[in-house]
Design a protein around this motif. Structure first.
Motif, short mmCIF file in Angstrom:
data_model
loop_
_atom_site.label_atom_id
_atom_site.label_comp_id
_atom_site.label_asym_id
_atom_site.label_seq_id
_atom_site.Cartn_x
_atom_site.Cartn_y
_atom_site.Cartn_z
N SER A 1 0.90 -1.34 0.10
CA SER A 1 -0.02 -0.01 -0.16
C SER A 1 0.84 1.18 0.07
N THR B 1 -2.66 6.69 -7.01
CA THR B 1 -2.29 6.02 -5.69
C THR B 1 -1.42 6.92 -4.85
N ARG C 1 1.66 6.40 -4.76
CA ARG C 1 2.75 5.46 -4.27
C ARG C 1 3.84 5.50 -5.32
#
Lengths: 367, 254
Positions: free
Chosen positions: A125, A145, A147
């Protein structure tokens, strides 16, 4: 009777008895271990590595990393090749005792530790597993996201380092160093000049970290985490250490020499697969296709390459190509992959049979 | 394919260097390219047999092990000294060890990377295009002997007919087996007159389960020639020289 005559009298029993007495005293362990180290010295495989070293020693392409002065001091002529098998045999040629900073090769190990600390789901995550196709120090995050793309580029590595547990910077560093020790079988120092240089000039990495903080991808202990990140990159290793780390990964996370577990067996696949897809900076796709050995390089000149179930390769040669990978190291991995069929997906019979060359049992014409 | 042959004995004084010089010369005289390396660094001596004077040998195995020269530079062509003319096919090269006390002391004090021996041997075989490489060793067991045994295609163990040699040979054979030696031959030297060579040969072969390639008498003639010159070059028709030719033939078998 003459002395000779006396000897002749004894001769009927002497050779038998004398030989038996000697045989009784021969034990197993020490002789076996010395014999095996000598056999490794003289094995056809080591001779093969020697020839590779000779073949590529004169290559003078590439440039030594110079973004900090300490790295620029490296001798471009340094060149070491080490291979450790999953049963602990070690073969080294060239400058395999020369220390250098591990740099980005540390990212693979830190990723493994982050997985142990938090589990796959949580780590995923925070960091994705997609190759970027961008340079290692690019400031890009996944748009949806937020990320970082993968744990092998700086952004992703800073995010994984952030995940290393510990009550403060010292505790986290100590945990990290003892992890490295489990991989290599010996304790490691940090090169202070490199660490301080990286720290004082790492504006880009600082920017990446704050960008990720902005998106809530890292915790707010930014300075501590960046220190830890720069420290992990400044760990001093040699080519043997790198090969031992690779062999530990190849051996399912257990150091083949010490039999100490360095990485939870559940996460070995995570580390190796990310090395295969992202380990060679933005040359990774081509590397996976051509060489097919999961690998991670560092700007200090090292390449760590893991052939699961078989062996680990560690190479050291400071001159880098434009993508930041060691020129001679690449050539060594290419040759090993081709000659011994080490490409993960190779099914064709290679030119050399690895087991035969390692054991030296067959009469290989390596002279 | 080139062959590497180590000549070894557990104890000193078995006649290793003499044996090595004679077998190497025998093969060179048969038209082969032969190299001899004197790895007896603590007590070198085989150069005398090939009439190579220490003053001529500025480059030695020692200088190679210290990284000062490549090993080929320490290889001296001694073909003429065994009567081989320049246009003969056979050649004989010797890599001597240094006889300077200082050099011996340095190598004993500092040691050296044993792997360099292995790398050097290979380089020598390649660059001089040798058919045979003979390694004359220091007696007893050491890292160097282990290495030379491990890399050899043929290991020749020399023993005298006495108890100490019998015992030592058994120990060496244990080591050789552990090092997966490919071929082992025994040679019995200094066999005094009263012993029956055939019976001795049979007995030793039974005891060790290995082949005896040759039985050599305790010979005054060899002693007379002492460490100057190679016996089978001087007396090619002598029975001893014929035995060396038999040993040479057995090196090539199988």
């Amino acid at each position: 009777m003459s002395e000779a005559g006396a000897d002749r009298e004894k001769l009927d029993q002497t050779p038998n008895q004398a030989a038996d007495q000697a045989a009784d005293q021969s034990s197993g362990g020490d002789l076996q271990s010395l014999a095996s180290s000598i056999t490794a010295m003289a094995s056809p495989f080591r001779n093969y590595l020697n020839d590779l070293h000779e073949k590529y020693r004169s290559v003078d392409e590439g440039t030594v990393a110079d973004y900090i002065p300490e790295l620029a001091e490296a001798n471009p002529g340094w060149f070491g090749i080490c291979v450790v098998t999953t049963d602990g045999q070690l073969f080294d040629v060239g400058d395999c005792d020369q220390l250098f900073t591990i740099q980005s090769m540390s990212k693979a190990l830190t990723y493994g530790m982050a997985l142990e600390d938090h589990g796959r789901e949580y780590v995923n995550s925070k960091v994705s597993n997609e190759p970027t196709g961008e340079a290692f120090n690019s400031i890009v995050l996944d748009e949806e996201t937020n990320r970082p793309y993968n744990p092998m580029v700086n952004a992703g590595a800073i995010a994984t380092t952030d995940l290393i547990k510990g009550k403060d910077g010292t505790a986290r560093l100590k945990r990290m160093l003892s992890m490295f020790e489990r991989y290599t079988g010996r304790s490691h120092d940090i090169c202070m000049p490199v660490f301080l240089s990286e720290k004082s000039s790492g504006f880009r990495n600082r920017a990446i970290a704050y960008l990720m903080l902005n998106f809530g991808m890292v915790s707010d202990r930014i300075d501590e985490t960046l220190d830890l990140y720069f420290q992990q990159c400044s760990i001093l290793v040699n080519a043997k250490d790198i090969a031992m780390i690779s062999a530990t990964l190849a051996n399912g996370g257990v150091n083949p020499a010490t039999q100490v577990r360095a990485l939870d067996e559940h996460y070995v696949q995570d580390v190796i697969s990310v090395m295969l897809s992202c380990g060679m900076y933005d040359a990774s796709g081509d590397w996976a296709y051509r060489v097919g050995i999961p690998a991670k390089s560092g700007v200090g000149g090292g390449i760590l390459a893991t052939v699961p179930g078989k062996l680990g390769i560690g190479t050291f040669s400071p001159p880098l190509d434009v993508k930041g990978n060691s020129v001679r190291g690449i050539k060594v991995c290419e040759d090993l992959s081709k000659d011994f069929g080490l490409h993960l997906f190779n099914v064709a019979s290679p030119e050399h049979n690895l087991q035969d060359w390692l054991s030296g049992n067959t009469d290989i014409d390596h002279w | 394919m080139p062959k590497v042959i180590s000549i070894h004995s557990y104890r000193g004084g078995t006649g290793k260097s003499n044996f090595t010089a004679n077998i190497a010369a025998t093969i060179a005289l048969q038209g082969k390219r032969v190299g001899v390396v004197d790895t007896d660094v603590p007590s070198p001596g085989i150069h005398n047999l090939f009439c190579l004077e220490p003053e001529q040998t500025t480059h030695t195995l020692n200088s190679y092990l210290w990284g000062e020269i490549s090993i080929e530079e320490a290889a001296y062509d001694v073909s003429r000294n065994i009567g081989l003319s320049d246009d003969a096919g056979g050649r004989l090269y010797l890599v001597p060890s240094s006889v300077k006390a200082d050099s011996i002391a340095r190598i004993l004090r500092d040691g050296y990377d044993v792997r360099l021996m292995n790398d050097g041997f290979r380089k020598l075989v390649k660059s001089l295009q040798l058919d045979y490489l003979f390694i004359d060793t220091h007696p007893g067991l050491s890292k160097e002997t282990f290495l030379s045994i491990a890399i050899s295609h043929v290991l020749i163990l020399i023993l005298r007919p006495d108890k100490q040699d019998y015992q030592g040979t058994a120990v060496t054979m244990d080591v050789a087996k552990q090092l997966k030696v490919r071929k082992l031959l025994l040679a019995i030297n200094k066999v005094y007159g009263q012993l029956n060579p055939d019976a001795l040969k049979q007995k030793v072969e039974e005891t060790y389960g290995e082949k005896v390639a040759g039985v050599f008498p305790l010979s005054e003639e060899v002693v007379q020639l002492a460490s100057e010159g190679v016996f089978c070059v001087r007396y090619p028709e002598h029975p001893i020289s014929q035995t060396f030719r038999q040993v040479a033939a057995q090196i090539d078998q199988g």
